[in-house]
Design a protein around this motif. Structure first.
Motif, PDB file in Angstrom:
ATOM      1  N   SER A 171       0.830  -1.207   0.000  1.00  0.00           N
ATOM      2  CA  SER A 171       0.000   0.000   0.000  1.00  0.00           C
ATOM      3  C   SER A 171       0.861   1.251   0.000  1.00  0.00           C
ATOM      4  CB  SER A 171      -0.893   0.019   1.242  1.00  0.00           C
ATOM      5  OG  SER A 171      -1.758  -1.105   1.282  1.00  0.00           O
ATOM      6  N   ARG A 186       0.152   5.805   0.222  1.00  0.00           N
ATOM      7  CA  ARG A 186      -0.800   6.906   0.292  1.00  0.00           C
ATOM      8  C   ARG A 186      -0.148   8.120  -0.333  1.00  0.00           C
ATOM      9  NH1 ARG A 186      -5.221   7.929   3.832  1.00  0.00           N
ATOM     10  NH2 ARG A 186      -5.800  10.127   3.885  1.00  0.00           N
ATOM     11  N   VAL A 231      -7.361   8.096 -13.022  1.00  0.00           N
ATOM     12  CA  VAL A 231      -7.358   7.143 -11.917  1.00  0.00           C
ATOM     13  C   VAL A 231      -8.582   7.366 -11.020  1.00  0.00           C
ATOM     14  CG1 VAL A 231      -6.134   6.345  -9.868  1.00  0.00           C
ATOM     15  CG2 VAL A 231      -4.845   6.955 -11.929  1.00  0.00           C
ATOM     16  N   TYR A 248     -14.014   6.579 -10.068  1.00  0.00           N
ATOM     17  CA  TYR A 248     -12.797   5.796 -10.166  1.00  0.00           C
ATOM     18  C   TYR A 248     -12.722   5.091 -11.514  1.00  0.00           C
ATOM     19  CZ  TYR A 248     -12.584   6.307  -5.079  1.00  0.00           C
ATOM     20  OH  TYR A 248     -12.522   6.810  -3.806  1.00  0.00           O
ATOM     21  N   VAL A 280      -9.076   0.443 -10.719  1.00  0.00           N
ATOM     22  CA  VAL A 280      -8.683   0.729  -9.336  1.00  0.00           C
ATOM     23  C   VAL A 280      -9.838   0.622  -8.347  1.00  0.00           C
ATOM     24  CG1 VAL A 280      -6.824   2.238 -10.092  1.00  0.00           C
ATOM     25  CG2 VAL A 280      -9.030   3.241  -9.438  1.00  0.00           C
ATOM     26  N   ARG A 311      -9.711  -0.860  -4.750  1.00  0.00           N
ATOM     27  CA  ARG A 311      -8.316  -0.850  -4.271  1.00  0.00           C
ATOM     28  C   ARG A 311      -7.860   0.538  -3.856  1.00  0.00           C
ATOM     29  NH1 ARG A 311      -4.135  -2.193  -7.574  1.00  0.00           N
ATOM     30  NH2 ARG A 311      -5.158  -1.373  -9.444  1.00  0.00           N
ATOM     31  N   PHE A 312      -8.299   1.562  -4.580  1.00  0.00           N
ATOM     32  CA  PHE A 312      -7.877   2.938  -4.324  1.00  0.00           C
ATOM     33  C   PHE A 312      -9.032   3.731  -3.737  1.00  0.00           C
ATOM     34  CE2 PHE A 312      -4.387   3.299  -7.861  1.00  0.00           C
ATOM     35  CZ  PHE A 312      -3.821   2.130  -7.394  1.00  0.00           C
ATOM     36  N   MET A 319      -3.814   3.893  -1.824  1.00  0.00           N
ATOM     37  CA  MET A 319      -3.707   2.803  -2.780  1.00  0.00           C
ATOM     38  C   MET A 319      -3.374   1.515  -2.039  1.00  0.00           C
ATOM     39  SD  MET A 319      -1.628   4.764  -5.831  1.00  0.00           S
ATOM     40  CE  MET A 319      -0.116   4.860  -4.889  1.00  0.00           C
ATOM     41  N   LEU A 353      -1.520  -3.054  -4.341  1.00  0.00           N
ATOM     42  CA  LEU A 353      -0.843  -2.552  -5.535  1.00  0.00           C
ATOM     43  C   LEU A 353      -0.277  -3.693  -6.370  1.00  0.00           C
ATOM     44  CD1 LEU A 353       0.830   0.547  -3.925  1.00  0.00           C
ATOM     45  CD2 LEU A 353      -0.668   0.605  -5.934  1.00  0.00           C
ATOM     46  N   ASP A 411       0.475  -1.031 -11.736  1.00  0.00           N
ATOM     47  CA  ASP A 411       0.203   0.301 -11.188  1.00  0.00           C
ATOM     48  C   ASP A 411       1.436   1.209 -11.220  1.00  0.00           C
ATOM     49  OD1 ASP A 411      -1.778  -1.377  -8.746  1.00  0.00           O
ATOM     50  OD2 ASP A 411      -2.536  -0.196 -10.446  1.00  0.00           O
ATOM     51  N   TYR A 413       2.346   9.436 -10.869  1.00  0.00           N
ATOM     52  CA  TYR A 413       0.992   9.829 -10.490  1.00  0.00           C
ATOM     53  C   TYR A 413       0.923  11.344 -10.342  1.00  0.00           C
ATOM     54  CZ  TYR A 413      -0.461   5.033  -9.821  1.00  0.00           C
ATOM     55  OH  TYR A 413      -0.795   3.716 -10.032  1.00  0.00           O
TER      56      TYR A 413
END
Length: 128
Positions: free
Chosen positions: A17, A19, A48, A60, A64, A67-68, A83, A86, A90, A94
């Motif tokens: 994960s 953030r 995304v 979304y 994703v 998951r996100f 996130m 992952l 991915d 970003y």
């Protein structure tokens, strides 16, 4: 004018994960929709997730969903992208972006051309 700065990228193993955070300048930021986009090497920039200025509407990309999670804290002029689970797919840079359209308080769009302000991007790398 709004300036956006992304942080939180890095290297993570598959299944891990991260953030991402987006810090914004400017008093009008809370009225702008915020979108996260990504661009992998050799590929076009893709949508995304996005959240409206009021924070009540989000959207979304299918790849994703589940998951996100996108969120924002208008008191702090920040937005985040959490996130989870992952995958190597991915891996990308970003970008955080802000849409200043008059409807962006309650509407979001996945069209990157609607976003007027962009950050410099943060690299996310997911190893197998």
């Amino acid at each position: 004018q709004v300036q956006l700065v992304e942080t939180g990228g890095g290297l993570v193993q598959s299944g891990g994960s991260l953030r991402l955070s987006c810090a914004a300048s400017g008093s009008a930021f809370p009225t702008y929709a915020v979108g996260w986009f990504r661009q992998a090497p050799g590929k076009e920039r893709e949508f995304v997730a996005a959240i409206s200025g009021g924070g009540l509407v989000d959207d979304y990309a299918d790849f994703v969903k589940g998951r996100f999670t996108i969120s924002r804290d208008n008191a702090k002029n920040t937005a985040s992208l959490r996130m989870r689970r992952l995958e190597p797919e991915d891996t990308a840079i970003y970008y955080c972006a802000a849409d200043p359209s008059t409807y962006s308080l309650v509407v979001v769009t996945s069209d990157p051309s609607k976003y007027e302000y962009w950050g410099q991007g943060t690299q996310v790398t997911v190893s197998p």
